[in-house]
Design a protein around this motif. Structure first.
Motif, mmCIF file in Angstrom:
data_model
loop_
_atom_site.group_PDB
_atom_site.id
_atom_site.type_symbol
_atom_site.label_atom_id
_atom_site.label_comp_id
_atom_site.label_asym_id
_atom_site.label_seq_id
_atom_site.Cartn_x
_atom_site.Cartn_y
_atom_site.Cartn_z
ATOM 1 N N GLY A 1 0.814 -1.213 0.000
ATOM 2 C CA GLY A 1 0.000 0.000 0.000
ATOM 3 C C GLY A 1 0.846 1.260 0.000
ATOM 4 O O GLY A 1 0.533 2.230 -0.704
ATOM 5 N N LEU A 2 1.927 1.263 0.760
ATOM 6 C CA LEU A 2 2.816 2.424 0.800
ATOM 7 C C LEU A 2 3.487 2.651 -0.556
ATOM 8 O O LEU A 2 3.621 3.799 -1.011
ATOM 9 N N ILE A 3 3.905 1.564 -1.197
ATOM 10 C CA ILE A 3 4.524 1.687 -2.517
ATOM 11 C C ILE A 3 3.500 2.192 -3.535
ATOM 12 O O ILE A 3 3.812 3.029 -4.392
ATOM 13 N N TRP A 4 2.275 1.704 -3.427
ATOM 14 C CA TRP A 4 1.206 2.148 -4.324
ATOM 15 C C TRP A 4 0.929 3.637 -4.134
ATOM 16 O O TRP A 4 0.780 4.372 -5.117
ATOM 17 N N GLN A 5 0.879 4.096 -2.898
ATOM 18 C CA GLN A 5 0.660 5.515 -2.624
ATOM 19 C C GLN A 5 1.810 6.360 -3.186
ATOM 20 O O GLN A 5 1.586 7.444 -3.725
ATOM 21 N N PHE A 6 3.038 5.862 -3.021
ATOM 22 C CA PHE A 6 4.187 6.589 -3.562
ATOM 23 C C PHE A 6 4.085 6.692 -5.078
ATOM 24 O O PHE A 6 4.348 7.754 -5.661
ATOM 25 N N TRP A 7 3.690 5.586 -5.739
ATOM 26 C CA TRP A 7 3.550 5.614 -7.202
ATOM 27 C C TRP A 7 2.476 6.618 -7.611
ATOM 28 O O TRP A 7 2.665 7.365 -8.573
ATOM 29 N N LYS A 8 1.361 6.657 -6.889
ATOM 30 C CA LYS A 8 0.284 7.590 -7.240
ATOM 31 C C LYS A 8 0.751 9.036 -7.094
ATOM 32 O O LYS A 8 0.434 9.880 -7.937
ATOM 33 N N ARG A 9 1.510 9.326 -6.028
ATOM 34 C CA ARG A 9 2.005 10.693 -5.833
ATOM 35 C C ARG A 9 2.953 11.105 -6.945
ATOM 36 O O ARG A 9 2.848 12.215 -7.494
ATOM 37 N N THR A 10 3.889 10.222 -7.277
ATOM 38 C CA THR A 10 4.856 10.558 -8.319
ATOM 39 C C THR A 10 4.177 10.640 -9.687
ATOM 40 O O THR A 10 4.542 11.493 -10.510
ATOM 41 N N HIS A 11 3.197 9.778 -9.937
ATOM 42 C CA HIS A 11 2.477 9.794 -11.221
ATOM 43 C C HIS A 11 1.680 11.088 -11.363
ATOM 44 O O HIS A 11 1.659 11.705 -12.423
ATOM 45 N N ARG A 12 1.038 11.488 -10.245
ATOM 46 C CA ARG A 12 0.257 12.736 -10.265
ATOM 47 C C ARG A 12 1.178 13.944 -10.462
ATOM 48 O O ARG A 12 0.848 14.857 -11.234
ATOM 49 N N ALA A 13 2.317 13.936 -9.805
ATOM 50 C CA ALA A 13 3.267 15.038 -9.948
ATOM 51 C C ALA A 13 3.813 15.121 -11.370
ATOM 52 O O ALA A 13 3.969 16.208 -11.920
ATOM 53 N N ALA A 14 4.062 13.963 -11.982
ATOM 54 C CA ALA A 14 4.562 13.936 -13.353
ATOM 55 C C ALA A 14 3.538 14.480 -14.315
ATOM 56 O O ALA A 14 3.876 15.203 -15.279
ATOM 57 N N LYS A 15 2.258 14.190 -14.095
ATOM 58 C CA LYS A 15 1.202 14.692 -14.980
ATOM 59 C C LYS A 15 1.064 16.196 -14.857
ATOM 60 O O LYS A 15 0.856 16.899 -15.856
ATOM 61 N N LEU A 16 1.197 16.694 -13.612
ATOM 62 C CA LEU A 16 1.099 18.136 -13.428
ATOM 63 C C LEU A 16 2.264 18.867 -14.089
ATOM 64 O O LEU A 16 2.080 19.954 -14.662
ATOM 65 N N GLU A 17 3.436 18.278 -14.012
ATOM 66 C CA GLU A 17 4.603 18.892 -14.656
ATOM 67 C C GLU A 17 4.490 18.835 -16.162
ATOM 68 O O GLU A 17 4.989 19.717 -16.871
ATOM 69 N N GLY A 18 3.846 17.748 -16.649
ATOM 70 C CA GLY A 18 3.710 17.600 -18.083
ATOM 71 C C GLY A 18 2.660 18.539 -18.649
ATOM 72 O O GLY A 18 2.645 18.833 -19.836
#
Length: 253
Positions: free
Chosen positions: A236-253
């Protein structure tokens, strides 16, 4: 600089180890602590001792590394040092376990007779505890980690798997491996992509090690449940980390 805390800890462990080199003291301590295990619920003692199990502690450590990624390399190096040192010392001394010598003792879980010195569970637990001990600035955290590691070590005596001398030397080996990793592995800053890949690789390796052990008929269901809860929390912690980084990447993109 590690300060005086680690030096004091190591000195205290060596003093206790010298005391346990006396056969009478070693036996007396074993009988006292082992008897305590007989007065506690067997599943609880087994759950405590399972915190030194490689896969259980491995997934707990991975949960911590999700929050403290800069320690990833250091923890891996410390684990490798322990995996090299503990089996070598065990094979060299080939010391008999309590069950091979004593007629009456409290045994919880698997009964083993050989390669008692040092305690691998205790080495693993102190390895992780001292790794954090060496970087933490909070004395309460340091004392808490050492206390938990010591309780896990004592549980190895409660279940009848090790002598006190084995446990203390296991703590010394674990502490030295953590200090060796401090000297060999600097704190590293990982990119989000590398962090995610590292977490997934480590989780898969730990999971495969757990599945490779197969079904343990002697294991308590409470221990197995707690172990898989830790795996679920880690995923669950790894999944949350992936969601945060994925969301941040989309915002930067």
């Amino acid at each position: 600089m590690t300060g005086y805390g680690f030096q004091f800890l190591l000195l205290a462990l060596f003093v206790v180890h010298v005391l346990t080199l006396n056969d009478a003291t070693n036996l007396s301590l074993f009988q006292s602590i082992n008897a305590m295990g007989a007065r506690l619920p067997a599943w609880l003692v087994s759950a405590i001792t399972d915190l030194g199990n490689g896969t259980t502690l491995g997934v707990i450590v991975l949960c911590y590394l999700v929050k403290r990624p800069e320690l990833t390399l250091r923890v891996v190096v410390a684990a490798i040092l322990s995996l090299l040192m503990v089996p070598l010392i065990k094979d060299y001394f080939a010391a008999p376990r309590p069950a091979a010598i004593l007629e009456y003792l409290n045994i919880i879980g698997e009964t083993r007779h050989t390669n008692s010195f040092p305690s691998g569970h205790t080495a693993t637990d102190f390895l992780f505890a001292v790794t954090i001990f060496l970087v933490s600035k909070c004395n309460k955290v340091k004392l808490g980690l050492i206390a938990v590691a010591a309780i896990v070590g004592a549980s190895r005596i409660m279940v009848g798997a090790h002598w006190p001398a084995d446990v203390v030397m296991g703590a010394i080996v674990g502490a030295l491996c953590a200090y060796g990793a401090l000297l060999l592995a600097p704190l590293v800053k990982l990119t989000d992509t590398l962090r995610l890949r590292s977490y997934l690789v480590l989780l898969v390796v730990i999971l495969l090690c757990e599945l490779d052990k197969g079904y343990d008929a002697d294991a308590f269901w409470q221990v197995i449940m707690l172990r898989w809860i830790w795996f679920s929390v880690c995923a669950g912690l790894i999944w949350q980390f992936w969601k945060r980084t994925h969301r941040a990447a989309k915002l930067e993109g």
